[in-house]
Design a protein around this motif. Sequence first.
Motif, PDB file in Angstrom:
ATOM      1  N   LEU A 136      -3.304 -45.656  34.240  1.00 53.73           N
ATOM      2  CA  LEU A 136      -2.081 -46.709  34.523  1.00 53.73           C
ATOM      3  C   LEU A 136      -0.674 -46.753  34.189  1.00 53.73           C
ATOM      4  CD1 LEU A 136      -4.234 -49.554  32.884  1.00 53.73           C
ATOM      5  CD2 LEU A 136      -4.386 -49.217  35.557  1.00 53.73           C
ATOM      6  N   VAL A 137      -0.315 -44.768  34.461  1.00 49.11           N
ATOM      7  CA  VAL A 137       1.156 -44.639  34.013  1.00 49.11           C
ATOM      8  C   VAL A 137       1.967 -45.589  34.971  1.00 49.11           C
ATOM      9  CG1 VAL A 137       2.236 -42.693  34.583  1.00 49.11           C
ATOM     10  CG2 VAL A 137       0.648 -42.223  34.224  1.00 49.11           C
ATOM     11  N   ASP A 138       3.172 -45.824  34.085  1.00 51.96           N
ATOM     12  CA  ASP A 138       4.264 -46.346  34.968  1.00 51.96           C
ATOM     13  C   ASP A 138       3.991 -47.340  35.877  1.00 51.96           C
ATOM     14  OD1 ASP A 138       6.819 -47.274  35.903  1.00 51.96           O
ATOM     15  OD2 ASP A 138       6.945 -45.478  37.554  1.00 51.96           O
ATOM     16  N   ASN A 139       3.481 -48.969  35.651  1.00 54.34           N
ATOM     17  CA  ASN A 139       2.322 -49.874  35.777  1.00 54.34           C
ATOM     18  C   ASN A 139       2.689 -51.285  35.422  1.00 54.34           C
ATOM     19  OD1 ASN A 139       1.047 -50.369  37.549  1.00 54.34           O
ATOM     20  ND2 ASN A 139      -1.135 -50.776  36.146  1.00 54.34           N
ATOM     21  N   ASP A 140       3.859 -51.171  35.019  1.00 54.85           N
ATOM     22  CA  ASP A 140       4.824 -52.476  34.329  1.00 54.85           C
ATOM     23  C   ASP A 140       3.780 -53.007  33.475  1.00 54.85           C
ATOM     24  OD1 ASP A 140       6.089 -52.015  35.172  1.00 54.85           O
ATOM     25  OD2 ASP A 140       6.641 -53.008  37.656  1.00 54.85           O
ATOM     26  N   LEU A 141       2.732 -52.151  32.639  1.00 48.22           N
ATOM     27  CA  LEU A 141       2.067 -53.458  31.551  1.00 48.22           C
ATOM     28  C   LEU A 141       3.148 -53.918  30.292  1.00 48.22           C
ATOM     29  CD1 LEU A 141       0.292 -51.088  32.727  1.00 48.22           C
ATOM     30  CD2 LEU A 141      -0.929 -51.333  31.043  1.00 48.22           C
ATOM     31  N   VAL A 142       2.648 -54.951  29.856  1.00 50.55           N
ATOM     32  CA  VAL A 142       3.518 -55.313  28.585  1.00 50.55           C
ATOM     33  C   VAL A 142       2.344 -55.892  27.406  1.00 50.55           C
ATOM     34  CG1 VAL A 142       5.255 -56.108  30.376  1.00 50.55           C
ATOM     35  CG2 VAL A 142       3.578 -57.653  30.114  1.00 50.55           C
ATOM     36  N   GLY A 143       2.967 -56.641  27.234  1.00 55.18           N
ATOM     37  CA  GLY A 143       2.512 -57.428  25.985  1.00 55.18           C
ATOM     38  C   GLY A 143       2.073 -56.119  25.005  1.00 55.18           C
ATOM     39  N   GLU A 144       0.821 -56.904  24.009  1.00 64.42           N
ATOM     40  CA  GLU A 144      -0.129 -55.371  23.071  1.00 64.42           C
ATOM     41  C   GLU A 144      -1.163 -55.383  23.707  1.00 64.42           C
ATOM     42  OE1 GLU A 144      -0.249 -56.092  17.922  1.00 64.42           O
ATOM     43  OE2 GLU A 144       0.518 -57.204  19.658  1.00 64.42           O
ATOM     44  N   PHE A 145      -1.246 -53.665  23.607  1.00 63.16           N
ATOM     45  CA  PHE A 145      -2.050 -53.281  24.838  1.00 63.16           C
ATOM     46  C   PHE A 145      -3.597 -53.344  23.344  1.00 63.16           C
ATOM     47  CE2 PHE A 145      -5.122 -49.280  25.150  1.00 63.16           C
ATOM     48  CZ  PHE A 145      -5.406 -49.368  26.888  1.00 63.16           C
ATOM     49  N   PRO A 146      -4.666 -53.584  23.348  1.00 61.32           N
ATOM     50  CA  PRO A 146      -6.151 -54.174  23.091  1.00 61.32           C
ATOM     51  C   PRO A 146      -6.714 -53.354  22.238  1.00 61.32           C
ATOM     52  CG  PRO A 146      -6.316 -54.453  25.660  1.00 61.32           C
ATOM     53  CD  PRO A 146      -5.095 -54.205  24.929  1.00 61.32           C
ATOM     54  N   THR A 147      -6.686 -53.526  20.757  1.00 62.66           N
ATOM     55  CA  THR A 147      -7.641 -52.311  20.626  1.00 62.66           C
ATOM     56  C   THR A 147      -8.952 -51.832  21.065  1.00 62.66           C
ATOM     57  OG1 THR A 147      -7.845 -53.001  18.429  1.00 62.66           O
ATOM     58  CG2 THR A 147      -5.776 -51.938  18.108  1.00 62.66           C
ATOM     59  N   GLU A 148      -9.320 -53.075  21.112  1.00 63.49           N
ATOM     60  CA  GLU A 148     -10.813 -52.813  21.102  1.00 63.49           C
ATOM     61  C   GLU A 148     -11.395 -52.211  22.704  1.00 63.49           C
ATOM     62  OE1 GLU A 148      -9.680 -57.144  20.687  1.00 63.49           O
ATOM     63  OE2 GLU A 148      -8.999 -55.776  21.471  1.00 63.49           O
ATOM     64  N   VAL A 149     -10.310 -51.608  23.471  1.00 61.63           N
ATOM     65  CA  VAL A 149      -9.914 -49.928  24.572  1.00 61.63           C
ATOM     66  C   VAL A 149     -10.772 -49.244  23.632  1.00 61.63           C
ATOM     67  CG1 VAL A 149      -9.113 -48.692  25.841  1.00 61.63           C
ATOM     68  CG2 VAL A 149      -8.269 -51.026  25.855  1.00 61.63           C
ATOM     69  N   TYR A 150     -10.132 -48.985  22.817  1.00 61.38           N
ATOM     70  CA  TYR A 150     -11.390 -47.840  22.006  1.00 61.38           C
ATOM     71  C   TYR A 150     -12.723 -47.594  21.881  1.00 61.38           C
ATOM     72  CZ  TYR A 150      -6.223 -47.461  20.356  1.00 61.38           C
ATOM     73  OH  TYR A 150      -4.881 -47.245  20.163  1.00 61.38           O
ATOM     74  N   SER A 151     -13.385 -48.829  21.978  1.00 60.48           N
ATOM     75  CA  SER A 151     -14.182 -49.082  21.754  1.00 60.48           C
ATOM     76  C   SER A 151     -15.355 -48.994  23.218  1.00 60.48           C
ATOM     77  CB  SER A 151     -15.479 -50.690  21.045  1.00 60.48           C
ATOM     78  OG  SER A 151     -14.419 -51.203  19.565  1.00 60.48           O
ATOM     79  N   LEU A 152     -14.637 -48.613  23.951  1.00 60.58           N
ATOM     80  CA  LEU A 152     -15.116 -48.353  25.234  1.00 60.58           C
ATOM     81  C   LEU A 152     -16.162 -46.702  25.094  1.00 60.58           C
ATOM     82  CD1 LEU A 152     -12.193 -49.124  27.668  1.00 60.58           C
ATOM     83  CD2 LEU A 152     -14.304 -50.039  27.914  1.00 60.58           C
ATOM     84  N   PRO A 153     -17.647 -46.503  25.180  1.00 52.55           N
ATOM     85  CA  PRO A 153     -18.413 -45.730  24.717  1.00 52.55           C
ATOM     86  C   PRO A 153     -17.931 -44.105  25.528  1.00 52.55           C
ATOM     87  CG  PRO A 153     -19.446 -47.256  25.778  1.00 52.55           C
ATOM     88  CD  PRO A 153     -18.794 -47.510  25.756  1.00 52.55           C
ATOM     89  N   SER A 154     -17.508 -44.009  26.710  1.00 49.62           N
ATOM     90  CA  SER A 154     -17.415 -42.849  27.169  1.00 49.62           C
ATOM     91  C   SER A 154     -15.826 -42.587  27.465  1.00 49.62           C
ATOM     92  CB  SER A 154     -18.044 -43.037  28.436  1.00 49.62           C
ATOM     93  OG  SER A 154     -19.209 -43.650  28.186  1.00 49.62           O
ATOM     94  N   LEU A 155     -14.812 -43.457  26.906  1.00 53.24           N
ATOM     95  CA  LEU A 155     -13.334 -42.966  27.105  1.00 53.24           C
ATOM     96  C   LEU A 155     -12.742 -42.061  26.780  1.00 53.24           C
ATOM     97  CD1 LEU A 155     -10.689 -44.670  27.985  1.00 53.24           C
ATOM     98  CD2 LEU A 155     -10.596 -45.438  26.411  1.00 53.24           C
ATOM     99  N   ARG A 156     -12.059 -41.137  27.683  1.00 56.20           N
ATOM    100  CA  ARG A 156     -12.085 -39.672  27.401  1.00 56.20           C
ATOM    101  C   ARG A 156     -10.629 -39.482  26.937  1.00 56.20           C
ATOM    102  NH1 ARG A 156     -13.587 -36.540  30.993  1.00 56.20           N
ATOM    103  NH2 ARG A 156     -12.795 -33.707  29.595  1.00 56.20           N
ATOM    104  N   GLN A 157     -10.098 -40.111  28.223  1.00 54.79           N
ATOM    105  CA  GLN A 157      -8.709 -39.760  28.911  1.00 54.79           C
ATOM    106  C   GLN A 157      -7.909 -41.570  28.897  1.00 54.79           C
ATOM    107  OE1 GLN A 157      -8.048 -37.321  31.992  1.00 54.79           O
ATOM    108  NE2 GLN A 157     -10.410 -36.346  31.641  1.00 54.79           N
ATOM    109  N   LEU A 158      -6.795 -41.401  27.918  1.00 52.45           N
ATOM    110  CA  LEU A 158      -5.881 -42.843  28.462  1.00 52.45           C
ATOM    111  C   LEU A 158      -4.905 -43.010  28.730  1.00 52.45           C
ATOM    112  CD1 LEU A 158      -5.763 -46.137  28.590  1.00 52.45           C
ATOM    113  CD2 LEU A 158      -5.392 -45.452  25.538  1.00 52.45           C
ATOM    114  N   TYR A 159      -4.091 -42.997  29.578  1.00 48.80           N
ATOM    115  CA  TYR A 159      -2.360 -42.319  30.225  1.00 48.80           C
ATOM    116  C   TYR A 159      -1.671 -43.769  30.806  1.00 48.80           C
ATOM    117  CZ  TYR A 159      -5.051 -37.863  31.486  1.00 48.80           C
ATOM    118  OH  TYR A 159      -5.278 -36.701  31.470  1.00 48.80           O
ATOM    119  N   LEU A 160      -0.592 -44.104  29.561  1.00 47.30           N
ATOM    120  CA  LEU A 160      -0.554 -44.966  29.940  1.00 47.30           C
ATOM    121  C   LEU A 160       1.205 -45.052  29.854  1.00 47.30           C
ATOM    122  CD1 LEU A 160      -1.654 -47.433  26.597  1.00 47.30           C
ATOM    123  CD2 LEU A 160      -1.992 -47.723  29.473  1.00 47.30           C
TER     124      LEU A 160
END
Length: 635
Positions: free
Chosen positions: A376-400
Amino acid sequence: LQLPFLRSLKLDNNPITYPHDVVREDLYEENAEGIESGLSQLDLSHTDLYSLQSLTGKDNFVNFFELSKLMLNDCQLEGTFPEGILQMDSLVELSMDRNHLEGPIPETLASQLDKMEYLSLRDNKFTAIPLTLSELSALEILTLSGNPFNVPIPLFLGGMTSLVELDLSSCGFTGPLLPFTQLSSLTLLDVSHNKLTGSVPSTFLCCLTKMDSIVKIDLGDNNLSGSIDTSPFMQFPVGSYLLYDNKFDSLDDNLCHDDYPCHRIVCPPKTYNSKLGRSSGNDNDCLTCPSVSYYGATACLAGSPSTPVVPTTPPPPPSSSPLTPRAILEKLYQDTGGDGWKRNLHWNEDSVSICSWEGLECSDPSNENTLEKIQLVDNDLVGEFPTEVYSLPSLRQLYLTRNKVKFSFEGIGAAATTLEVLDLGEVALLSLKGLEMASGLQELDLSRTELSGPLPSVFFSLTKLRQLALQHNRFSGEIPSSVGDWRHLVSLQTLLLGGNNFKGSLPQKLYQLQELTVLDLRRNQFSGELPSFLNDMTSLTELDLSHNRFSGGLPVLNHLHKLTHLDLSYNELTGSLPDEFLHVPLQQFYGSLASNSLQGGIPSSLSSLDINFVNNQFTSVTTEYCSALPDGQLY
């Protein structure tokens, strides 16, 4: 620049650091009266360019007589507005977003750049807007957001009738909201995240002629008060205006109807919605919060319970079951303003697998539990990133990278066994607390995140790191050998610490990074002699120690056979070049020793290498050296 038919030159996202990378010094000597360029478009964005001296200095050595578009976003430009740009009188578009420019915008900008149609100076440190800016009669897009003006909005901005888009967000503007009655062509107005007070004028934007083209009117996060009335809001297309986080105490019901209920305009008092202070659909998803006193709140004060106002189904009983990947991503979308993202294709569509939502990748497209990449690079995200994302069972790469979202590492331990890549450059990092739990990380980018103070020891606990990028922060002080244990980073291949305020000598324990291929320490305050152990770091392919305060003689680096890039320029190095300085068999090599105080002769052993020697005190060049050079290569 001298190619006769060259009209467009894009060098963005290249390691351009100093002016001579763009215009070599030898051109000055060959063209005493300067050169003319027929370029109409030049893009040097996302480079480390910190000065335009070689382009616009030396009495405007390069005459950009036809340049109409100049892009210098995300560079390292410092100081006041570059004077040389004011000489480019054919400019129509100029963008210098996210630099370190300061002081007032020049009074003469309008008279010298009178053809300007697009001007963007977002996220700098400009402090004043000159009255003369109103003389830009062709200007259609003006973006000044993210500069600390801290004054009332200048009245003359309300009279710039050619404007189509005006962004004045996050500028510290105070006082009343201007009515902007003369800006009849506006399709976008953003004055959010300021300190505006008073009520919204009944004549606000009363004379717009392009109602069907309205993109956004954002008045959010100010101190505006009073009523949300039909005048002026009835005239705007439904959903086009944002009013969150102000002090509005009433809402005219005539603005609402069955197809667009009131809670889609603003959540009422005693409720809130963390997205934009309103419901995302006709179903009311504003949450209860007794402490909220005004319309359009996006947060609930600590300690206040939050539940849906009118739940469509009874709330489920408490459960310890984890959220599904889809539920986690729906929360991500809501908490970070997904409706306002640049790219959100298929997000929140019940009939579409999350594996097909834009920016997401699954290892098995038929199984949502295999989501492994969020991009989601350069995609105008605002607010607070939810830490629940860390619970995704297979998540390997996060681009913000390049989002203004607030980010926390707390809870990241849930992804310790899977998460390998975290790309967080330019996000609003809250702290490093919890980072030590991300034990599986291999790549970590925290560049431009305003980190400061000494180098934290937490990075030494991430023993699987292959790439660590901390450049362009505010780290300071020395890097003593006692900070962590470099031997723990046995897999580290890339270390980027450039653009900070580190000082002192290089720590001896850097030698322990035997897998290191890229070491970038440029633009710090390191001093002392260059250590001899650099010659034992034989895996290095790129070494950049430029723009520091290293002194003394050059060490022998003839064991670094894999080098393709060596930059020791802009230091305080003295003495002569060692005869066995380098032994690089590769042909693709570039080096710079420019702007030091090196003396003596240039050894013939370096004749096969492309090295910049300018601004030193060399007194001789051997005949053998010159005869081995391609024509005109010595500079």
